[in-house]
Design a protein around this motif. Structure first.
Motif, PDB file in Angstrom:
ATOM      1  N   PHE A 217       0.834  -1.205   0.000  1.00  0.00           N
ATOM      2  CA  PHE A 217       0.000   0.000   0.000  1.00  0.00           C
ATOM      3  C   PHE A 217       0.871   1.259   0.000  1.00  0.00           C
ATOM      4  O   PHE A 217       2.032   1.216   0.420  1.00  0.00           O
ATOM      5  CB  PHE A 217      -0.901   0.005   1.240  1.00  0.00           C
ATOM      6  N   PRO A 218       0.298   2.401  -0.436  1.00  0.00           N
ATOM      7  CA  PRO A 218       1.060   3.651  -0.474  1.00  0.00           C
ATOM      8  C   PRO A 218       1.427   4.187   0.916  1.00  0.00           C
ATOM      9  O   PRO A 218       0.932   3.707   1.942  1.00  0.00           O
ATOM     10  CB  PRO A 218       0.101   4.614  -1.187  1.00  0.00           C
ATOM     11  N   GLU A 219       2.263   5.210   0.905  1.00  0.00           N
ATOM     12  CA  GLU A 219       2.615   5.916   2.132  1.00  0.00           C
ATOM     13  C   GLU A 219       1.372   6.613   2.700  1.00  0.00           C
ATOM     14  O   GLU A 219       0.551   7.156   1.953  1.00  0.00           O
ATOM     15  CB  GLU A 219       3.698   6.968   1.837  1.00  0.00           C
ATOM     16  N   VAL A 220       1.242   6.581   4.012  1.00  0.00           N
ATOM     17  CA  VAL A 220       0.089   7.140   4.748  1.00  0.00           C
ATOM     18  C   VAL A 220      -1.216   6.997   3.949  1.00  0.00           C
ATOM     19  O   VAL A 220      -1.981   7.947   3.801  1.00  0.00           O
ATOM     20  CB  VAL A 220       0.331   8.592   5.220  1.00  0.00           C
ATOM     21  N   TRP A 221      -1.431   5.808   3.435  1.00  0.00           N
ATOM     22  CA  TRP A 221      -2.662   5.485   2.712  1.00  0.00           C
ATOM     23  C   TRP A 221      -3.882   5.831   3.562  1.00  0.00           C
ATOM     24  O   TRP A 221      -4.909   6.285   3.058  1.00  0.00           O
ATOM     25  CB  TRP A 221      -2.620   4.009   2.341  1.00  0.00           C
ATOM     26  N   ILE A 222      -3.779   5.591   4.846  1.00  0.00           N
ATOM     27  CA  ILE A 222      -4.828   5.971   5.792  1.00  0.00           C
ATOM     28  C   ILE A 222      -4.325   7.160   6.598  1.00  0.00           C
ATOM     29  O   ILE A 222      -3.287   7.057   7.242  1.00  0.00           O
ATOM     30  CB  ILE A 222      -5.145   4.799   6.758  1.00  0.00           C
ATOM     31  N   PRO A 223      -5.001   8.294   6.594  1.00  0.00           N
ATOM     32  CA  PRO A 223      -6.197   8.676   5.812  1.00  0.00           C
ATOM     33  C   PRO A 223      -5.856   9.542   4.602  1.00  0.00           C
ATOM     34  O   PRO A 223      -6.564  10.482   4.269  1.00  0.00           O
ATOM     35  CB  PRO A 223      -6.986   9.484   6.831  1.00  0.00           C
ATOM     36  N   GLY A 224      -4.735   9.228   3.924  1.00  0.00           N
ATOM     37  CA  GLY A 224      -4.322   9.973   2.745  1.00  0.00           C
ATOM     38  C   GLY A 224      -3.188  10.949   3.048  1.00  0.00           C
ATOM     39  O   GLY A 224      -2.986  11.365   4.191  1.00  0.00           O
ATOM     40  N   TYR A 225      -2.436  11.290   2.006  1.00  0.00           N
ATOM     41  CA  TYR A 225      -1.306  12.206   2.142  1.00  0.00           C
ATOM     42  C   TYR A 225      -1.793  13.645   1.969  1.00  0.00           C
ATOM     43  O   TYR A 225      -2.291  14.008   0.895  1.00  0.00           O
ATOM     44  CB  TYR A 225      -0.243  11.878   1.099  1.00  0.00           C
ATOM     45  N   PRO A 226      -1.669  14.490   3.001  1.00  0.00           N
ATOM     46  CA  PRO A 226      -2.214  15.858   2.946  1.00  0.00           C
ATOM     47  C   PRO A 226      -1.334  16.803   2.135  1.00  0.00           C
ATOM     48  O   PRO A 226      -0.529  17.562   2.679  1.00  0.00           O
ATOM     49  CB  PRO A 226      -2.274  16.258   4.418  1.00  0.00           C
ATOM     50  N   TRP A 227      -1.501  16.774   0.834  1.00  0.00           N
ATOM     51  CA  TRP A 227      -0.634  17.511  -0.079  1.00  0.00           C
ATOM     52  C   TRP A 227      -0.654  19.018   0.154  1.00  0.00           C
ATOM     53  O   TRP A 227       0.290  19.733  -0.203  1.00  0.00           O
ATOM     54  CB  TRP A 227      -1.018  17.200  -1.525  1.00  0.00           C
ATOM     55  N   SER A 228      -1.705  19.530   0.767  1.00  0.00           N
ATOM     56  CA  SER A 228      -1.815  20.981   0.937  1.00  0.00           C
ATOM     57  C   SER A 228      -0.747  21.550   1.860  1.00  0.00           C
ATOM     58  O   SER A 228      -0.532  22.764   1.881  1.00  0.00           O
ATOM     59  CB  SER A 228      -3.203  21.365   1.465  1.00  0.00           C
ATOM     60  N   MET A 229      -0.052  20.701   2.614  1.00  0.00           N
ATOM     61  CA  MET A 229       1.032  21.231   3.450  1.00  0.00           C
ATOM     62  C   MET A 229       2.158  21.803   2.593  1.00  0.00           C
ATOM     63  O   MET A 229       2.951  22.627   3.052  1.00  0.00           O
ATOM     64  CB  MET A 229       1.581  20.137   4.377  1.00  0.00           C
ATOM     65  N   TRP A 230       2.239  21.355   1.309  1.00  0.00           N
ATOM     66  CA  TRP A 230       3.250  21.872   0.387  1.00  0.00           C
ATOM     67  C   TRP A 230       2.762  23.113  -0.368  1.00  0.00           C
ATOM     68  O   TRP A 230       3.588  23.866  -0.900  1.00  0.00           O
ATOM     69  CB  TRP A 230       3.618  20.807  -0.648  1.00  0.00           C
ATOM     70  N   THR A 231       1.462  23.286  -0.453  1.00  0.00           N
ATOM     71  CA  THR A 231       0.925  24.335  -1.334  1.00  0.00           C
ATOM     72  C   THR A 231       0.249  25.485  -0.596  1.00  0.00           C
ATOM     73  O   THR A 231      -0.090  26.488  -1.207  1.00  0.00           O
ATOM     74  CB  THR A 231      -0.093  23.723  -2.315  1.00  0.00           C
ATOM     75  N   SER A 232       0.030  25.320   0.728  1.00  0.00           N
ATOM     76  CA  SER A 232      -0.630  26.367   1.523  1.00  0.00           C
ATOM     77  C   SER A 232       0.101  26.549   2.842  1.00  0.00           C
ATOM     78  O   SER A 232       0.906  25.700   3.245  1.00  0.00           O
ATOM     79  CB  SER A 232      -2.100  25.993   1.801  1.00  0.00           C
TER      80      SER A 232
END
Length: 345
Positions: free
Chosen positions: A43-58
């Protein structure tokens, strides 16, 4: 131990910020893979509960509400939700490397649990150094996380998270543990954005992450299963990602299965498509590339072995090995640091 193994790598969209939904989807993917004969599933990295991409963009302030929800929906290792997943793995009779945001008290870690076919957590590790802004959310793994390979009925299974694949000493230590099947757990990574809109680095793209994982297969002479997340347009707003030039949707996926010489072993999915990539592999196929290059290809001789057949074989094999421990070696500290130490009276 079997040598013919069917392996699988997940490429899918998380159930964002939803622990219960994430567990349900995880179990569904395990069941689907089992129905197709998969014995090792990544399974992907931090599949649960998803990778919070907004930490890079906001900014941190703009993401406060997301991080609050993220903590609430991260999963403790010893939880009812994890027990449900373990039970599903046991029913499937497979080996699973599960990436998730692990909650431990008031802290979060980028966890990987290695779940055996009998449903037990055979090993658990945490990303030893979260990357850049990730450190504002997750803590660091300690010494026990240096171990990243465990034995199983399907071979020696290894796993690392994301940019741990760019840490050469950590890769080297994994090779020394005899990895045969490696799970490369990644978040969604996107194509290079328009340079007129944002200055961006190539190494932060799906293509670069794909290549790093492929290189690990070649360098370590092991099968590598890339498991990655995707992101769809309907979930941009929920993730506070509307309008940024990086997270193009649908996209983010770059999953693949590589042989121990780096050859792709299956057809890729589209970068915005969900599915489980699968391949039938033979662990004996590792032997051939090992004869060409093996960075940790021999054990140090002992006086007892020097004059025996084992010692002779080792000395012959050393001539084909790329290891030179007389010149370069890796020092590992296996002691875990703790926040509280009880003094002896």
């Amino acid at each position: 131990m079997a040598t013919n193994i069917r392996v699988g790598a997940v490429q899918a969209e998380p159930v964002w910020l939803d622990l219960e939904g994430s567990v349900n989807k995880t179990i569904s993917l395990i069941e689907s893979a089992a129905a197709d004969g998969v014995q090792v599933l990544g399974f992907p990295e931090v599949w649960i509960p998803g990778y919070p991409w907004s930490m890079w963009t906001s900014s941190v302030i703009e993401n406060t509400h997301i991080i609050h929800e993220y903590m609430a929906n991260s999963m403790p290792r010893d939880s009812d939700e994890m027990k449900r997943i373990q039970a599903a793995v046991k029913r499937a009779g497979m080996f699973v490397v599960l990436g998730y945001s692990e909650r431990d008290g008031g802290s979060l870690y980028m966890g990987q649990s290695f779940i055996s076919p009998d449903g037990e957590i055979a090993h658990h590790r945490r990303k030893i150094k979260p990357t850049h802004v990730e450190r504002t959310i997750w803590g660091e793994g300690q010494a026990e996380s240096l171990k990243c390979v465990v034995p199983s009925p399907f071979g020696k299974i290894g796993g690392l998270n994301c940019w741990e694949h760019l840490q050469p000493l950590l890769r080297y230590y994994e090779y020394s543990q005899g990895v045969q099947i490696h799970v490369a757990s990644w978040p969604a990574e996107f194509e290079m954005p328009d340079p007129k809109k944002i200055a961006w680095l190539y190494h932060e793209t799906g293509e670069a992450s794909y290549r790093a994982s492929q290189f690990m297969a070649m360098e370590g002479q092991c099968f590598v299963l890339i498991a990655s997340q995707i992101l769809t347009e309907k979930n941009l707003e929920k993730n506070n990602l509307v309008g940024n030039p990086v997270t193009k949707t649908p996209g983010g996926g770059f999953s693949m299965i590589f042989g121990p010489d780096g050859k792709p072993l299956c057809e890729p999915l589209g970068d915005g498509d969900e599915g489980i990539l699968k391949a039938n592999v033979n662990l004996r196929d590792i032997d051939y590339p090992k004869t060409f290059i093996d960075p940790v290809g021999h054990c140090k001789e002992t006086p007892k072995s020097r004059n025996c057949l084992v010692g002779f074989i080792r000395r012959v094999f050393e001539r084909n090995s790329n290891a030179r421990p007389d010149l370069l070696s890796l020092l590992v500290n296996p002691t875990r640091d703790t926040h509280v130490t009880t003094m002896a009276k």
